[in-house]
Structure formats: structure tokens, C-alpha cells
Design a protein around this motif. Structure first.
Motif, PDB file in Angstrom:
ATOM      1  N   ALA A 159     -91.047  20.516 -22.715  1.00 22.21           N
ATOM      2  CA  ALA A 159     -90.146  21.050 -21.686  1.00 22.21           C
ATOM      3  C   ALA A 159     -90.938  21.470 -20.451  1.00 22.21           C
ATOM      4  O   ALA A 159     -90.910  22.633 -20.047  1.00 22.21           O
ATOM      5  N   PRO A 160     -91.660  20.553 -19.815  1.00 21.81           N
ATOM      6  CA  PRO A 160     -92.577  20.930 -18.733  1.00 21.81           C
ATOM      7  C   PRO A 160     -91.913  21.556 -17.519  1.00 21.81           C
ATOM      8  O   PRO A 160     -92.555  22.320 -16.800  1.00 21.81           O
ATOM      9  N   SER A 161     -90.649  21.271 -17.296  1.00 26.08           N
ATOM     10  CA  SER A 161     -89.988  21.836 -16.114  1.00 26.08           C
ATOM     11  C   SER A 161     -89.439  23.243 -16.360  1.00 26.08           C
ATOM     12  O   SER A 161     -88.977  23.908 -15.438  1.00 26.08           O
ATOM     13  N   ALA A 162     -89.521  23.709 -17.626  1.00 29.60           N
ATOM     14  CA  ALA A 162     -88.908  24.992 -17.982  1.00 29.60           C
ATOM     15  C   ALA A 162     -89.876  26.163 -17.905  1.00 29.60           C
ATOM     16  O   ALA A 162     -89.449  27.318 -17.988  1.00 29.60           O
ATOM     17  N   HIS A 163     -91.169  25.886 -17.745  1.00 35.82           N
ATOM     18  CA  HIS A 163     -92.161  26.956 -17.803  1.00 35.82           C
ATOM     19  C   HIS A 163     -93.474  26.467 -17.212  1.00 35.82           C
ATOM     20  O   HIS A 163     -93.644  25.286 -16.902  1.00 35.82           O
ATOM     21  N   ASP A 164     -94.439  27.391 -17.129  1.00 36.19           N
ATOM     22  CA  ASP A 164     -95.837  27.073 -16.825  1.00 36.19           C
ATOM     23  C   ASP A 164     -96.704  27.556 -17.974  1.00 36.19           C
ATOM     24  O   ASP A 164     -96.232  28.164 -18.934  1.00 36.19           O
ATOM     25  N   TYR A 165     -98.015  27.281 -17.846  1.00 38.99           N
ATOM     26  CA  TYR A 165     -99.032  27.792 -18.793  1.00 38.99           C
ATOM     27  C   TYR A 165     -98.800  27.335 -20.228  1.00 38.99           C
ATOM     28  O   TYR A 165     -98.931  28.114 -21.175  1.00 38.99           O
ATOM     29  N   TRP A 166     -98.456  26.084 -20.388  1.00 41.02           N
ATOM     30  CA  TRP A 166     -98.329  25.504 -21.733  1.00 41.02           C
ATOM     31  C   TRP A 166     -99.656  25.684 -22.480  1.00 41.02           C
ATOM     32  O   TRP A 166    -100.713  25.329 -21.988  1.00 41.02           O
ATOM     33  N   GLY A 167     -99.585  26.271 -23.671  1.00 40.09           N
ATOM     34  CA  GLY A 167    -100.781  26.460 -24.489  1.00 40.09           C
ATOM     35  C   GLY A 167    -101.484  27.776 -24.280  1.00 40.09           C
ATOM     36  O   GLY A 167    -102.592  27.977 -24.775  1.00 40.09           O
ATOM     37  N   GLN A 168    -100.837  28.739 -23.587  1.00 41.61           N
ATOM     38  CA  GLN A 168    -101.529  29.996 -23.326  1.00 41.61           C
ATOM     39  C   GLN A 168    -101.623  30.872 -24.577  1.00 41.61           C
ATOM     40  O   GLN A 168    -102.477  31.746 -24.668  1.00 41.61           O
ATOM     41  N   ASN A 169    -100.740  30.691 -25.560  1.00 40.31           N
ATOM     42  CA  ASN A 169    -100.806  31.389 -26.847  1.00 40.31           C
ATOM     43  C   ASN A 169    -100.649  30.376 -27.969  1.00 40.31           C
ATOM     44  O   ASN A 169     -99.805  29.475 -27.881  1.00 40.31           O
ATOM     45  N   LEU A 170    -101.424  30.543 -29.033  1.00 37.67           N
ATOM     46  CA  LEU A 170    -101.373  29.614 -30.153  1.00 37.67           C
ATOM     47  C   LEU A 170    -101.477  30.380 -31.475  1.00 37.67           C
ATOM     48  O   LEU A 170    -102.185  31.379 -31.563  1.00 37.67           O
ATOM     49  N   ALA A 171    -100.780  29.899 -32.484  1.00 36.81           N
ATOM     50  CA  ALA A 171    -100.929  30.414 -33.849  1.00 36.81           C
ATOM     51  C   ALA A 171    -100.589  29.299 -34.816  1.00 36.81           C
ATOM     52  O   ALA A 171     -99.648  28.527 -34.582  1.00 36.81           O
ATOM     53  N   ALA A 172    -101.351  29.206 -35.895  1.00 36.77           N
ATOM     54  CA  ALA A 172    -101.141  28.161 -36.893  1.00 36.77           C
ATOM     55  C   ALA A 172    -100.822  28.773 -38.240  1.00 36.77           C
ATOM     56  O   ALA A 172    -101.368  29.809 -38.621  1.00 36.77           O
ATOM     57  N   GLY A 173     -99.923  28.127 -38.974  1.00 38.21           N
ATOM     58  CA  GLY A 173     -99.557  28.579 -40.311  1.00 38.21           C
ATOM     59  C   GLY A 173     -98.512  27.655 -40.895  1.00 38.21           C
ATOM     60  O   GLY A 173     -97.952  26.808 -40.197  1.00 38.21           O
ATOM     61  N   ASP A 174     -98.228  27.835 -42.171  1.00 38.90           N
ATOM     62  CA  ASP A 174     -97.216  27.015 -42.843  1.00 38.90           C
ATOM     63  C   ASP A 174     -95.919  27.814 -42.887  1.00 38.90           C
ATOM     64  O   ASP A 174     -95.600  28.476 -43.869  1.00 38.90           O
ATOM     65  N   PHE A 175     -95.166  27.749 -41.813  1.00 41.81           N
ATOM     66  CA  PHE A 175     -93.998  28.607 -41.656  1.00 41.81           C
ATOM     67  C   PHE A 175     -92.842  28.233 -42.580  1.00 41.81           C
ATOM     68  O   PHE A 175     -91.998  29.075 -42.890  1.00 41.81           O
ATOM     69  N   LYS A 180     -97.892  21.898 -45.223  1.00 43.18           N
ATOM     70  CA  LYS A 180     -98.464  21.313 -44.016  1.00 43.18           C
ATOM     71  C   LYS A 180     -98.573  22.381 -42.935  1.00 43.18           C
ATOM     72  O   LYS A 180     -97.689  23.227 -42.793  1.00 43.18           O
ATOM     73  N   ALA A 181     -99.657  22.326 -42.161  1.00 42.83           N
ATOM     74  CA  ALA A 181     -99.909  23.337 -41.136  1.00 42.83           C
ATOM     75  C   ALA A 181     -99.050  23.099 -39.911  1.00 42.83           C
ATOM     76  O   ALA A 181     -99.047  22.007 -39.334  1.00 42.83           O
ATOM     77  N   ASP A 182     -98.312  24.125 -39.509  1.00 46.21           N
ATOM     78  CA  ASP A 182     -97.481  24.095 -38.314  1.00 46.21           C
ATOM     79  C   ASP A 182     -98.219  24.798 -37.177  1.00 46.21           C
ATOM     80  O   ASP A 182     -99.171  25.548 -37.396  1.00 46.21           O
ATOM     81  N   LEU A 183     -97.751  24.584 -35.952  1.00 46.55           N
ATOM     82  CA  LEU A 183     -98.402  25.164 -34.777  1.00 46.55           C
ATOM     83  C   LEU A 183     -97.355  25.798 -33.866  1.00 46.55           C
ATOM     84  O   LEU A 183     -96.407  25.134 -33.448  1.00 46.55           O
ATOM     85  N   ALA A 184     -97.531  27.097 -33.568  1.00 45.30           N
ATOM     86  CA  ALA A 184     -96.665  27.807 -32.623  1.00 45.30           C
ATOM     87  C   ALA A 184     -97.368  27.884 -31.285  1.00 45.30           C
ATOM     88  O   ALA A 184     -98.563  28.182 -31.211  1.00 45.30           O
ATOM     89  N   VAL A 185     -96.619  27.621 -30.203  1.00 48.91           N
ATOM     90  CA  VAL A 185     -97.197  27.528 -28.857  1.00 48.91           C
ATOM     91  C   VAL A 185     -96.395  28.393 -27.898  1.00 48.91           C
ATOM     92  O   VAL A 185     -95.167  28.283 -27.826  1.00 48.91           O
ATOM     93  N   GLY A 186     -97.101  29.228 -27.127  1.00 50.59           N
ATOM     94  CA  GLY A 186     -96.461  30.069 -26.136  1.00 50.59           C
ATOM     95  C   GLY A 186     -96.729  29.602 -24.716  1.00 50.59           C
ATOM     96  O   GLY A 186     -97.688  28.866 -24.455  1.00 50.59           O
ATOM     97  N   THR A 187     -95.880  30.049 -23.795  1.00 54.55           N
ATOM     98  CA  THR A 187     -95.998  29.741 -22.369  1.00 54.55           C
ATOM     99  C   THR A 187     -95.736  31.037 -21.596  1.00 54.55           C
ATOM    100  O   THR A 187     -95.877  32.132 -22.153  1.00 54.55           O
ATOM    101  N   ASN A 188     -95.324  30.917 -20.338  1.00 54.79           N
ATOM    102  CA  ASN A 188     -95.060  32.124 -19.551  1.00 54.79           C
ATOM    103  C   ASN A 188     -93.604  32.576 -19.632  1.00 54.79           C
ATOM    104  O   ASN A 188     -93.178  33.432 -18.867  1.00 54.79           O
ATOM    105  N   ILE A 189     -92.822  32.007 -20.532  1.00 54.23           N
ATOM    106  CA  ILE A 189     -91.468  32.493 -20.782  1.00 54.23           C
ATOM    107  C   ILE A 189     -91.367  32.911 -22.243  1.00 54.23           C
ATOM    108  O   ILE A 189     -92.295  32.706 -23.031  1.00 54.23           O
ATOM    109  N   ALA A 190     -90.256  33.519 -22.627  1.00 54.88           N
ATOM    110  CA  ALA A 190     -90.130  34.102 -23.958  1.00 54.88           C
ATOM    111  C   ALA A 190     -90.047  33.051 -25.063  1.00 54.88           C
ATOM    112  O   ALA A 190     -90.392  33.330 -26.209  1.00 54.88           O
ATOM    113  N   THR A 191     -89.595  31.855 -24.746  1.00 58.77           N
ATOM    114  CA  THR A 191     -89.417  30.822 -25.769  1.00 58.77           C
ATOM    115  C   THR A 191     -90.749  30.380 -26.356  1.00 58.77           C
ATOM    116  O   THR A 191     -91.696  30.092 -25.623  1.00 58.77           O
ATOM    117  N   VAL A 192     -90.818  30.335 -27.700  1.00 61.88           N
ATOM    118  CA  VAL A 192     -91.995  29.854 -28.413  1.00 61.88           C
ATOM    119  C   VAL A 192     -91.641  28.522 -29.058  1.00 61.88           C
ATOM    120  O   VAL A 192     -90.614  28.394 -29.743  1.00 61.88           O
TER     121      VAL A 192
END
Length: 490
Positions: A159-175, A180-192
Motif C-alpha cells: 500500500a505505498p500510497s497510504a503511508h511512508d517509512y515502509w519497514g520502520q518497525n519489524l517483528a517476527a513470530g509464528d502468529f 512458519k515464521a510470519d513478519l509484522a511491518v510498521g510504517t508511519n501510520i497505525a496500520t501494521v
């Protein structure tokens, strides 16, 4: 990482921000922690490896392009020779080193492709993508028998038009608990954004969904930190999201617990926790449930004297013990608690960084706490680290605690202004003996940075065999302020 709050350590104490918080250069990335804290093993030799950023480093003359350094564990710990230093100019690494990319600003490790070697996800949130300034980039660098080689793939922003700073927060785990390892990614908006495990050689994930915790976005910059770990003991990884709440006029810092489920992170069961930007999760008391440790490292009031809830002069560490129903009772620890080393004073930043690991091999996790703003003698902001040992009843704040500064006998270096020793901390079994060793990041030499290695002797952290690894010995330019060792991957 909260880009708009990311200040250099040298100027952090001068800036009063939302909710009265003061911020540093570094944050802690998170990995697939369970009730037993995971270690990174990029080359599959059974010893822990340490990955960390120099995200302000010049690369090819480009300011703040950023680099990632990986130190491989060995029988004698970590050294500057047994390592790799990666930038976006490294062959096989996605992207090109450019001014302000901040490659390595946040990282998360896990075996994302299921080949038996840990891989590392690396954010470069300042990356310009086409005409999108600061759109951000995210890459996964593959582990192998040779470790991290720089070979990797891009994880595309959905969703590149919805936010900036793709990849500014990261966490990995099997949610979702599918192995299998999943990856959570944060940006400059609340959506993860959450990518399901089973990443292909081209960077395609096994699925994708989003969650939106009740934190401020946009101008407030989205999540400050993402932390993964199994709190309720159901063998699914839970996620703790830190940010600024919007339910009050103050916008205080807070954490939200989001449990894993068979379908992934379950927002319906979200719970609010004590504050603390830096968080670690692991089973301290060995009751089968992960405990949440968060560092609220700010002072008790804002600049105008407004009291900050759940804080203390000089910082407080909150320990929220896990139960079958998730987070349970919370206990606060300061430098005035029991026999915890030091005295609580303004701008100590007690809890600015922290990590969990089993130093003495007794099965109970121990806690290391960065106190990066501690003054020693006439040296201002020279910094210390504190080690508290785990027991069946939790962390022992009465006896056995340790404290280290650069003036401690056997620790390399000396106490100097603005060293910020404890800028980041990491506990990991780097020698393969089953005991966690300690590595400490600092802002040594006006932001050049350094990493200090302090091994476990089997019962406690010791200075025997300690050493310092500097940017100049690890292929990182000291032009500007690279902040070598500012952020360890967890």
C-alpha cells in the motif's frame, strides 16, 4: 521505528516530545521469541550470532545510507574478524545505497524460508521509491551455511500510497501457530501489515493481512516498536505494539497486547498494558508463560510539570507476568527498588534498552537493562548497564545484581561525556555453552559507536575475555556519526 522522534543521542535530552517523552537514536527490533528467548543462528553452527545496525553510516559517500553488521559466534565469543558488513551496495542486496535510506534502522530475524538457517529482515524506511520520497524499503537477507552473504529479496509494500517509512518497525513470530515464521511491518501510520510465513525465493509471502491498534498515526508516526513473544503459552506468538494513545488529551505512551490465534493476530482480544517503548518477552519464572518487560525510560513529569502516569524519576521498568489468559500482574522496578544498582535521577534513562537471556543456565531468564544517561563522577551521560537475575518468583532485586560501566575493572574504555554506554543491549549464547553472553552498544567517540562484549563465566557476566569492536575494524566509515551498534536484532 518512530521516524519523527528519532533524534541523535547527543541532542535527545533537549527535546520534549508528545506525552513528555524524550527519545534516543535506537530502538529494539524483535524476533520470534517464545517462552524461551530465541537466538539468531544465521550459519547453523549452533552458536548465537549478533546482528546490529550502523544506520547512519556513510556508504559510497552517501550520508546516512546505512549498513548492517553481523558478528558470528565462536568458542571465544564475537570478534571484528568473524563478521560480515552489508549495505545496499553489497552484491545481491536489494536497492542501492542512497542518502537518508537508513538501511538497518530496524531488523527482525527468523527462518523465513524454512531452510534451517535464520534470515534477517532489514528495513530502510528513508528509501525513496520512484517519486515517493521516504516511501521506504524492506528486504530479507537469506541465511546459509556461510551465514548472511548479502543475498536477498525485496518484500514489496502492498500500500505505498497510504503511508511512508515502509519497514520502520519489524517483528517476527509464528502468529498463527502453523510452524512458519510470519513478519509484522510498521510504517508511519497505525496500520501494521502482517505477512504469513513461507516466503519464497522471490519474496512472496504465504499470505497478507493488516491490523490497526488504537495508536496515533500520521503526524505521531505510527508504532514506536513491535515486539513478538508467546505470553499465554499457547505456542502461538503474540504481538505487543507500542505507540501513543489517542483516548486522552495528552497522548501518553502505551503498549497494546494482541494475541496470536489459529487465524493470526486477534484484534478482538486486544488489551492495554503498562507503558515502555522498549520491550522484551520471555519466561522469566519458568511457569510456561512469557513475561513482558518494558522500559519506560523517561522522567516522571513533562517539561511543564505534568505528571506522566506509571513513570518514575529517571525511568522505570515494568514486568508484566504472563498467564494462560495473557498479561497478568505488573511490577515496576526503578533504581530505588531493593538493591538495584544506582540511584534514580532525572535523565538516567533507566530501561532505555533491555533484553532477556539465561546467563547462568539455571532455566530462569535474566534481564539486562541499559541506563544510557547515567552520570558517573564528572562524566555526563556516560552510561551503565544493570543485570538482574531471574528466579522462580521473578526477577531478584535484592541480591546478586550486577552493574557495569566503562570504568568498571576489566571493561574496555573509560567514562566519557555522551558515551551512552547501554544505548542498546543484547543477551545471547555466543559461545555455544548454553549460557547467555552480553553485548553492549554505545555512542562512543561522538556517535561513532562501539560494541562491547562481556561473556558469561557460567554463573554471571564477567569482564574476563571482554573486548570492544569498533566501526573502523568492521568496515564501517566513521565519517559523520554512524551509530555503530545502535540497534541489535532480537
Amino acid at each position: 521505528m518512530h521516524q519523527t522522534l528519532r533524534l541523535t543521542l547527543a541532542t535527545a535530552t533537549a527535546a520534549a516530545l508528545t506525552g513528555g517523552l524524550l527519545t534516543f537514536t535506537a530502538t529494539t527490533a524483535t524476533a520470534a521469541d517464545s517462552t524461551v528467548v530465541a537466538k539468531a543462528d544465521f550459519n547453523g553452527d549452533g552458536r548465537g550470532d549478533v546482528a546490529f545496525s550502523a544506520d547512519s553510516a556513510y556508504v559510497g559517500g552517501k550520508k546516512e545510507a546505512g549498513q548492517l553488521v553481523v558478528l558470528y559466534g565462536s568458542a571465544s565469543g564475537v570478534t571484528s574478524t568473524n563478521r560480515i558488513t552489508v549495505s545496499q551496495n553489497t552484491t545481491g542486496t536489494p536497492g542501492t545505497a542512497e542518502t537518508g535510506d537508513r538501511f538497518g534502522i530496524d531488523t527482525a530475524f527468523a527462518d523465513f524460508n524454512g531452510d534451517g538457517y535464520d534470515d534477517i529482515a532489514v528495513g530502510s524506511p528513508g528509501e525513496d521509491v520512484g517519486g515517493d520520497t521516504d516511501g521506504g524499503g524492506l528486504a530479507i537477507l537469506w541465511g546459509s551455511a556461510s551465514g548472511i552473504t548479502g543475498k536477498g529479496v525485496t518484500v514489496a509494500d502492498p500500500a505505498p500510497s497510504a503511508h511512508d517509512y515502509w519497514g520502520q518497525n519489524l517483528a517476527a513470530g509464528d502468529f498463527d501457530g502453523d510452524g512458519k515464521a510470519d513478519l509484522a511491518v510498521g510504517t508511519n501510520i497505525a496500520t501494521v501489515h502482517v505477512f504469513k510465513g513461507g516466503f519464497s525465493a522471490t519474496g512472496t509471502a504465504g499470505g497478507h493481512y493488516t491490523i490497526k491498534p488504537p495508536i496515533m498515526g500520521s503526524d505521531a508516526g505510527g508504532p514506536l516498536n513491535l515486539t513478538a513473544g508467546d505470553v499465554n503459552g499457547d505456542s502461538r506468538t503474540d504481538l505487543v505494539v507500542d505507540g501513543y494513545e489517542y483516548q486522552t488529551d495528552y497522548g501518553w505512551n502505551t503498549n497494546y497486547y494482541i494475541p496470536g490465534s489459529s487465524s493470526g493476530l486477534a484484534m478482538a482480544n486486544i488489551r492495554q498494558l503498562k507503558p515502555g517503548v522498549i520491550t522484551a518477552i520471555g519466561d522469566i519464572d519458568q511457569d510456561g508463560f512469557g513475561d513482558i518487560v518494558s522500559g519506560a525510560y523517561w522522567n516522571a513529569t513533562t517539561g511543564d510539570g505534568t505528571a506522566i502516569p506509571d513513570s518514575a524519576n529517571g525511568g522505570k521498568v515494568w514486568v508484566t507476568y504472563g498467564t494462560v489468559d495473557g498479561p497478568g500482574t505488573a511490577t515496576g522496578i526503578t533504581q530505588n527498588t531493593g538493591n538495584v544498582p544506582g540511584t534514580a535521577e532525572g535523565n538516567d534513562y533507566f530501561g532505555h534498552e533491555l533484553d532477556l537471556g539465561d546467563i547462568d543456565g539455571d532455566g530462569y531468564l535474566d534481564l539486562v537493562i541499559g541506563v544510557a544517561g547515567e552520570n558517573i563522577g564528572t562524566a555526563a551521560n556516560t552510561g551503565t548497564v544493570t543485570v538482574l537475575y531471574g528466579t522462580a518468583s521473578g526477577l531478584d532485586t535484592v541480591s546478586g545484581a550486577q552493574s557495569f560501566a566503562q570504568s568498571s575493572p576489566g571493561v574496555p574504555g573509560s567514562d566519557e561525556d555522551n558515551d551512552y554506554f547501554g544505548m542498546d543491549v543484547k543477551l545471547d549464547d555466543l559461545t555455544g555453552d548454553g549460557k547467555a553472553d552480553l553485548v553492549v552498544g554505545s555512542a562512543e567517540n561522538a556517535g561513532n559507536g562501539a560494541v562491547t562484549y562481556l561473556p558469561s563465566n557460567g554463573t554471571k557476566i564477567t569482564t574476563s575475555g571482554s573486548r570492544t569492536i569498533s566501526p573502523s575494524t568492521a568496515g564501517v566509515s566513521t565519517t559523520g556519526s554512524p551509530y555503530f551498534g545502535a540497534n541489535f536484532a532480537d
